[in-house]
Design an enzyme around this catalytic site. Structure first.
Site, short mmCIF file in Angstrom:
data_model
loop_
_atom_site.label_atom_id
_atom_site.label_comp_id
_atom_site.label_asym_id
_atom_site.label_seq_id
_atom_site.Cartn_x
_atom_site.Cartn_y
_atom_site.Cartn_z
N SER A 131 38.04 35.88 34.19
CA SER A 131 36.73 35.65 34.81
C SER A 131 35.74 36.73 34.42
O SER A 131 36.10 37.88 34.20
CB SER A 131 36.86 35.62 36.34
OG SER A 131 35.59 35.38 36.89
N LYS A 184 43.32 31.68 39.35
CA LYS A 184 41.97 31.54 38.77
C LYS A 184 41.31 30.27 39.31
O LYS A 184 40.10 30.24 39.57
CB LYS A 184 42.04 31.51 37.24
CG LYS A 184 40.70 31.28 36.57
CD LYS A 184 39.71 32.40 36.89
CE LYS A 184 38.32 32.31 36.34
NZ LYS A 184 37.76 31.25 35.66
N HIS A 187 40.08 31.15 42.66
CA HIS A 187 38.92 32.02 42.44
C HIS A 187 37.68 31.16 42.18
O HIS A 187 36.61 31.38 42.75
CB HIS A 187 39.18 32.95 41.25
CG HIS A 187 37.96 33.61 40.67
ND1 HIS A 187 37.05 32.93 39.88
CD2 HIS A 187 37.48 34.87 40.78
CE1 HIS A 187 36.07 33.75 39.54
NE2 HIS A 187 36.31 34.94 40.07
N ASN A 188 37.83 30.16 41.34
CA ASN A 188 36.69 29.29 41.02
C ASN A 188 36.28 28.44 42.22
O ASN A 188 35.09 28.18 42.42
CB ASN A 188 37.02 28.39 39.82
CG ASN A 188 36.86 29.13 38.51
OD1 ASN A 188 37.00 30.35 38.46
ND2 ASN A 188 36.60 28.41 37.44
N GLU A 191 34.29 30.59 44.14
CA GLU A 191 33.01 30.74 43.40
C GLU A 191 32.08 29.55 43.69
O GLU A 191 30.88 29.73 43.94
CB GLU A 191 33.34 30.82 41.90
CG GLU A 191 32.18 30.80 40.94
CD GLU A 191 32.67 30.75 39.48
OE1 GLU A 191 33.43 31.63 39.06
OE2 GLU A 191 32.30 29.80 38.76
N LYS A 262 33.37 21.64 35.76
CA LYS A 262 34.40 21.37 34.75
C LYS A 262 35.76 21.02 35.33
O LYS A 262 36.65 20.62 34.60
CB LYS A 262 34.54 22.57 33.82
CG LYS A 262 33.31 22.81 32.96
CD LYS A 262 33.68 23.60 31.71
CE LYS A 262 32.47 24.22 31.07
NZ LYS A 262 32.02 25.45 31.78
#
Ligand code: 6PG
Length: 472
Positions: A131, A184, A187-188, A191, A262
């Site tokens: 990231s 991750k 994490h996104n 985010e 995405k």
């Protein structure tokens, strides 16, 4: 030279920058891309930056042959099919004990499948979330590796050097299997929630408070100097100051209001449902992007569906800003609590041994969600590593209690004015559900038993019960 210490597959901007970062930290790096243009761009950029120990290759076999053995190859290509195709092309050229790190935003189950397939060929494979965007890749990202432990250990000295450095290198072994890519992904998800909450704060302050872009920029700058300090708040302030060189207007007003995605946010919500972990702030952020994307539908519905009249500037600006600030902080805490709970559930279910406090530490630097706030999360898990829910930490309890008036007021005012604040109100609903000893789920159970004989439990004695609800 033909003895490169590491290979980079995929020379988009992220791949180029990570390769240049590796070179800068003393690791020679060969690069390859399926297309010639990025290879030329990479060589040109390397020359401009004076990077002498990097080189781009157009032929895959020359690239592979240039690497020191056992080979260490980092993939930075589009997740999904492209990874499978790239691995299929690489495999015949590799040898026993070579190692591949997929540094893209891949779905964790694909990573687990590939690790198994490659293990049959004695190739080590691990997935690693990276990231920090282009800047992070170039000057120090936050990295979330998981999978083959020996593979990680072999790469660790290199990864620790290229990572962002905040209280140590922002990289940690997340766990076996697809743990790295899973971390991750969450994490996104966080985010997405962070971004949506900031977007809602913007909407409320603009639509209800009548703040201009310049005032919004100043407000976000001020917030960035306090408890909300974070990369996303910082760039938000900068965004509101940017002019469009073509028209001279504020650039923010020239941008189409349809958000793209995405997939990582969607996967977070899907797996949360799978594991039975509520993540309303993240789910509403994913849905907000989906809703935003249907511009045509919104344009026609806006002419048909009635709402309250919205009058900008009808409230006390200063008071509104303070309330929105409180709402943003409290809702943000809820979204991190949800993400952390999901990580804990996934780790328990899949025996990954994820250390939540350590994740909060590696997210303090390099990554998109980097924030002062993560220090408080790290402290909470240091105080109690088995903490059931972040919101139950004494400091967070107090912080949310202090802010709940402003939080509720923001949601109420926005709702009365017809401004959607789905992530802020979803978080508030989460908070209120957690603190309600008795929820109306007794009625849901009664209904389930009524129409499907699904049975229910009673508050006064153990066992399962069924009632003939329509019997007279
Ligand atoms: C990061 C970002 C990065 C990328 C996402 C955006 O941590 O550096 O999350 O991975 O910007 O792919 O995802 P969406 O396109 O879904 O917003």
């Amino acid at each position: 030279m033909s003895d490169y210490e590491v290979g980079m597959v995929g020379l988009g901007v992220m791949g180029q920058n990570l390769a240049l970062n590796l070179d800068e930290k003393g690791f020679s790096c060969a690069g390859w891309d399926a297309w010639p243009e990025p290879v030329d761009k990479f060589d040109a950029k390397a020359e401009r930056e004076g990077a002498t120990n990097v080189k781009g290759f157009k032929e895959l076999k020359d690239f592979v042959a240039s690497l020191r053995r056992p080979r260490r190859i980092i993939l930075l290509v589009k997740a999904g099919e492209v990874v499978d195709k790239t691995l299929a092309a690489l495999l015949p050229l590799l040898s026993k004990d070579d190692m591949i790190v997929d540094a893209g935003n891949e779905f964790f189950q694909n990573t687990e499948r590939r690790a198994k397939e490659l293990a049959l060929h004695e190739i080590r494979f691990f997935g690693m979330g990276v990231s920090g965007g282009e800047e992070g890749a170039r000057h120090g990202p936050s990295m979330m590796p998981g999978g083959d432990r020996a593979g990680y250990d072999a790469m660790a000295p290199m990864l620790k050097k290229v990572a962002a450095q905040v209280d140590g290198p922002c990289v940690t072994y997340c766990g076996p299997g697809g743990a790295g890519h899973y971390v991750k992904m969450v994490h996104n998800g966080i985010e997405y929630a962070d971004m949506q909450l900031i977007a809602e704060a913007y909407d409320v302050m603009k639509t209800l408070g009548g703040l201009t872009n310049a005032e919004l920029a100043d407000t976000f700058s001020e917030w960035n100097a306090g408890e909300l300090q974070s990369f996303l708040i910082e760039i938000t302030a900068n965004i509101f100051r940017k002019k469009d060189p073509e028209t001279g207007n504020d650039l923010i007003d020239m941008i189409v209001d349809a958000a793209a995605a995405k997939g990582t946010g969607k996967w977070t919500v899907q797996d949360a449902a799978e594991l039975g972990v509520p993540v309303p702030a993240i789910a509403s952020s994913v849905e907000a992007r989906i809703l935003s994307a249907d511009r045509k539908g919104r344009a026609s519905a806006s002419k048909l569906l009635v709402g309250p009249a919205m009058r900008a500037g009808s409230t006390d600006k200063k008071a509104l800003i303070a309330e929105v600030r409180a709402a943003l902080y409290a809702a943000k805490a809820c979204s991190y609590a949800q993400g952390m709970n999901l990580l804990r559930a996934a780790s328990n279910t899949r025996a990954w041994g994820i250390n939540l406090g350590e994740l909060a530490r590696i997210w303090k630097g390099g990554c998109i969600i980097r924030a002062q706030f993560l220090g408080r999360i790290k402290d909470a898990y240091d105080r109690d590593p088995a903490l059931g829910n972040l919101l139950l930490d004494a400091d967070f309890q107090r912080e949310l209690a202090e802010r709940q008036r402003g939080w509720r007021s923001t949601v109420v005012q926005a709702t009365l004015a017809g401004v959607p604040v789905t992530a802020m109100s979803g978080s508030l609903g989460y908070y209120d559900s957690l603190r309600r000893e008795r929820l109306p789920a007794n009625l849901t159970q009664a209904q389930r038993d009524y129409f499907g004989a699904h049975t229910y439990e009673r508050i006064d004695k153990p066992g399962s019960f069924h009632t003939e609800w329509s019997a007279k």
